[in-house]
Scaffold this motif. Sequence first.
Motif, mmCIF file in Angstrom:
data_model
loop_
_atom_site.group_PDB
_atom_site.id
_atom_site.type_symbol
_atom_site.label_atom_id
_atom_site.label_comp_id
_atom_site.label_asym_id
_atom_site.label_seq_id
_atom_site.Cartn_x
_atom_site.Cartn_y
_atom_site.Cartn_z
ATOM 1 N N GLN A 327 -14.012 6.310 -6.985
ATOM 2 C CA GLN A 327 -13.298 6.131 -8.250
ATOM 3 C C GLN A 327 -12.471 4.847 -8.203
ATOM 4 O OE1 GLN A 327 -13.533 7.929 -10.965
ATOM 5 N NE2 GLN A 327 -14.730 9.663 -10.170
ATOM 6 N N GLN A 328 -12.187 4.298 -9.377
ATOM 7 C CA GLN A 328 -11.337 3.127 -9.461
ATOM 8 C C GLN A 328 -9.875 3.517 -9.312
ATOM 9 O OE1 GLN A 328 -12.565 1.305 -13.221
ATOM 10 N NE2 GLN A 328 -13.604 -0.298 -12.053
ATOM 11 N N LEU A 329 -9.059 2.526 -8.902
ATOM 12 C CA LEU A 329 -7.649 2.763 -8.606
ATOM 13 C C LEU A 329 -6.911 3.353 -9.812
ATOM 14 C CD1 LEU A 329 -5.370 0.498 -6.512
ATOM 15 C CD2 LEU A 329 -4.533 1.335 -8.681
ATOM 16 N N ASP A 330 -7.138 2.807 -11.013
ATOM 17 C CA ASP A 330 -6.394 3.290 -12.171
ATOM 18 C C ASP A 330 -6.797 4.711 -12.562
ATOM 19 O OD1 ASP A 330 -8.883 2.404 -12.899
ATOM 20 O OD2 ASP A 330 -8.248 1.415 -14.743
ATOM 21 N N ILE A 331 -8.055 5.067 -12.318
ATOM 22 C CA ILE A 331 -8.505 6.441 -12.587
ATOM 23 C C ILE A 331 -7.857 7.413 -11.604
ATOM 24 C CG2 ILE A 331 -10.508 7.986 -12.660
ATOM 25 C CD1 ILE A 331 -10.348 6.026 -14.989
ATOM 26 N N ILE A 332 -7.760 6.969 -10.339
ATOM 27 C CA ILE A 332 -7.114 7.804 -9.311
ATOM 28 C C ILE A 332 -5.668 8.087 -9.711
ATOM 29 C CG2 ILE A 332 -6.376 7.921 -6.889
ATOM 30 C CD1 ILE A 332 -8.766 6.076 -6.240
ATOM 31 N N ALA A 333 -4.970 7.033 -10.149
ATOM 32 C CA ALA A 333 -3.566 7.191 -10.559
ATOM 33 C C ALA A 333 -3.450 8.152 -11.739
ATOM 34 C CB ALA A 333 -2.984 5.827 -10.920
ATOM 35 N N LEU A 334 -4.351 7.999 -12.717
ATOM 36 C CA LEU A 334 -4.304 8.841 -13.917
ATOM 37 C C LEU A 334 -4.586 10.302 -13.590
ATOM 38 C CD1 LEU A 334 -4.116 8.931 -17.050
ATOM 39 C CD2 LEU A 334 -6.602 8.568 -17.087
ATOM 40 N N ARG A 335 -5.655 10.554 -12.860
ATOM 41 C CA ARG A 335 -6.067 11.936 -12.575
ATOM 42 C C ARG A 335 -5.145 12.641 -11.574
ATOM 43 N NH1 ARG A 335 -11.439 12.655 -14.176
ATOM 44 N NH2 ARG A 335 -11.665 11.462 -16.114
ATOM 45 N N CYS A 336 -4.537 11.871 -10.684
ATOM 46 C CA CYS A 336 -3.645 12.476 -9.682
ATOM 47 C C CYS A 336 -2.191 12.483 -10.138
ATOM 48 C CB CYS A 336 -3.775 11.739 -8.344
ATOM 49 S SG CYS A 336 -5.404 11.879 -7.584
ATOM 50 N N ASN A 337 -1.938 11.889 -11.323
ATOM 51 C CA ASN A 337 -0.590 11.853 -11.885
ATOM 52 C C ASN A 337 0.416 11.194 -10.939
ATOM 53 O OD1 ASN A 337 1.233 12.297 -13.965
ATOM 54 N ND2 ASN A 337 1.895 14.281 -13.139
ATOM 55 N N ILE A 338 -0.010 10.048 -10.393
ATOM 56 C CA ILE A 338 0.843 9.267 -9.489
ATOM 57 C C ILE A 338 0.889 7.839 -10.037
ATOM 58 C CG2 ILE A 338 1.178 8.438 -7.122
ATOM 59 C CD1 ILE A 338 -0.567 10.756 -6.160
ATOM 60 N N PRO A 339 2.079 7.217 -10.120
ATOM 61 C CA PRO A 339 2.172 5.836 -10.633
ATOM 62 C C PRO A 339 1.213 4.898 -9.903
ATOM 63 C CG PRO A 339 4.352 6.758 -10.321
ATOM 64 C CD PRO A 339 3.396 7.746 -9.714
ATOM 65 N N ILE A 340 0.605 3.977 -10.649
ATOM 66 C CA ILE A 340 -0.432 3.123 -10.076
ATOM 67 C C ILE A 340 0.094 2.251 -8.946
ATOM 68 C CG2 ILE A 340 -0.130 1.242 -11.738
ATOM 69 C CD1 ILE A 340 -3.270 1.071 -11.721
ATOM 70 N N TYR A 341 1.359 1.776 -9.051
ATOM 71 C CA TYR A 341 1.912 0.945 -7.978
ATOM 72 C C TYR A 341 2.048 1.747 -6.694
ATOM 73 C CZ TYR A 341 6.481 3.220 -8.465
ATOM 74 O OH TYR A 341 7.502 4.146 -8.482
ATOM 75 N N LYS A 342 2.310 3.035 -6.832
ATOM 76 C CA LYS A 342 2.453 3.901 -5.665
ATOM 77 C C LYS A 342 1.095 4.245 -5.078
ATOM 78 C CE LYS A 342 4.971 8.057 -4.228
ATOM 79 N NZ LYS A 342 5.742 9.238 -4.677
ATOM 80 N N VAL A 343 0.091 4.401 -5.947
ATOM 81 C CA VAL A 343 -1.253 4.734 -5.489
ATOM 82 C C VAL A 343 -1.798 3.625 -4.596
ATOM 83 C CG1 VAL A 343 -3.650 5.055 -6.229
ATOM 84 C CG2 VAL A 343 -1.818 6.256 -7.404
ATOM 85 N N ALA A 344 -1.550 2.372 -4.975
ATOM 86 C CA ALA A 344 -2.046 1.243 -4.180
ATOM 87 C C ALA A 344 -1.510 1.303 -2.754
ATOM 88 C CB ALA A 344 -1.647 -0.077 -4.837
ATOM 89 N N SER A 345 -0.225 1.612 -2.622
ATOM 90 C CA SER A 345 0.383 1.704 -1.293
ATOM 91 C C SER A 345 -0.158 2.907 -0.520
ATOM 92 C CB SER A 345 1.909 1.809 -1.438
ATOM 93 O OG SER A 345 2.520 2.011 -0.193
ATOM 94 N N ILE A 346 -0.332 4.023 -1.217
ATOM 95 C CA ILE A 346 -0.854 5.236 -0.566
ATOM 96 C C ILE A 346 -2.271 5.007 -0.069
ATOM 97 C CG2 ILE A 346 -1.517 7.640 -0.968
ATOM 98 C CD1 ILE A 346 0.774 7.768 -3.055
ATOM 99 N N LEU A 347 -3.098 4.368 -0.901
ATOM 100 C CA LEU A 347 -4.486 4.111 -0.513
ATOM 101 C C LEU A 347 -4.564 3.194 0.706
ATOM 102 C CD1 LEU A 347 -6.137 3.714 -4.019
ATOM 103 C CD2 LEU A 347 -6.710 5.457 -2.315
ATOM 104 N N LEU A 348 -3.639 2.224 0.789
ATOM 105 C CA LEU A 348 -3.610 1.350 1.956
ATOM 106 C C LEU A 348 -3.325 2.148 3.216
ATOM 107 C CD1 LEU A 348 -3.543 -1.348 3.431
ATOM 108 C CD2 LEU A 348 -1.167 -1.617 2.699
ATOM 109 N N ASN A 349 -2.323 3.058 3.140
ATOM 110 C CA ASN A 349 -2.000 3.892 4.300
ATOM 111 C C ASN A 349 -3.175 4.784 4.677
ATOM 112 O OD1 ASN A 349 0.603 2.927 4.659
ATOM 113 N ND2 ASN A 349 1.490 4.375 3.215
#
Length: 367
Positions: A327-349
């Motif tokens: 899935q794309q980053l923005d879809i992950i943020a939307l479906r998981c209800n997590i801010p997109i800036y936070k998702v980017a950091s989480i995905l890196l970890n």
Amino acid sequence: MQETNLLYALALQHVPNIGDITAKRLIAHCGSPEAVLNERKQNLLKIDGVGHVMIKHLFNTNHLKAAEEELRFIYDNRIKLSYFQDAEYPEKLKQCIDAPIVLFETGSIQLKNRKIISIVGTRKITSSGTAFCEQLVEALAIYNPVVVSGFAYGTDITAHKAAIKHNLQTIGCLAHGLNQIYPKVHKKFMIPVEENGGFLTDFWSSDTFDRNNFLKRNRIIAGLSEATIVIESAEKGGSLVTADIANSYNRDVFAVPGRPTDVQSSGCNNLIKQHKAHMLTTPFDIPYILNWQIKDPVKPTIQKQLFVELNTDEKTIYNFLHSSGKQQLDIIALRCNIPIYKVASILLNMELKGVVRPLPGKLFEVV
């Protein structure tokens, strides 16, 4: 090395038309960098290979002024400076005739008595190239090698991330000073690299960014290690230059073969065809040819313990990707209800933990 000699070494490094080979010749004749800059011009001209054009700018006082500014930058930013005659200067690099007379370092690099390999390749690495690089580092982890690369797009950053994932020391050799980072998108990997190794360069903070710097940087990548591994390369590319430099240092070179029709394998195929590289088909070709003590590969566990080190948000994202596929980053943020800036950091970890991997088009999938 004493601060005075470091200052003069920097000043000597700053002089136009005097490269590392000539600088070492001058130092060997005069005894120290300070002695070089205080020697009479006519005496220097007696040295074999030294001419008027070469030392034309040697006695300009601006070099010492520039060195003082750079030394101030080094101290202010807690950068380690290594002189080529120092004991802590990388041993394998010290053996190279054109190695930098001064090397700048950040992080916690430890190279003494270590197995060191360089991994290079195209910036446009394919999915199969990525998979091979990751499998290579994973398989060699039992030897605890230091993984060196150039911190660039594609193969370089794949190698660095794989090393971090398997708790291996990794070194990024930069084509610019330590006051910047290129590419900027890789800034997020700086701390993980410094915590698991660090960065090396011979460029000053005042040096302007130039693409030719990458070719000069490649001699450090090749010189630091006992072997250079080319994962993928087109018919022309910087990684082939690195391979040629490694050959000139009498170091082993490995290349991963590909189909004749694969554009990103043509460079590797040519290296093998021209007998400039060993053919690399399995990770254990490396310890066999380098004469490392052969160890049994680590057997994979039957079931991966995925959630032991995942926090709540990481579990949420993992479960979503596991059930829905890439899935794309923005879809992950939307479906998981997590801010997109936070998702980017989480995905890196999560990427560094080895549970997700990035794909072209800002897509992510579980490993």
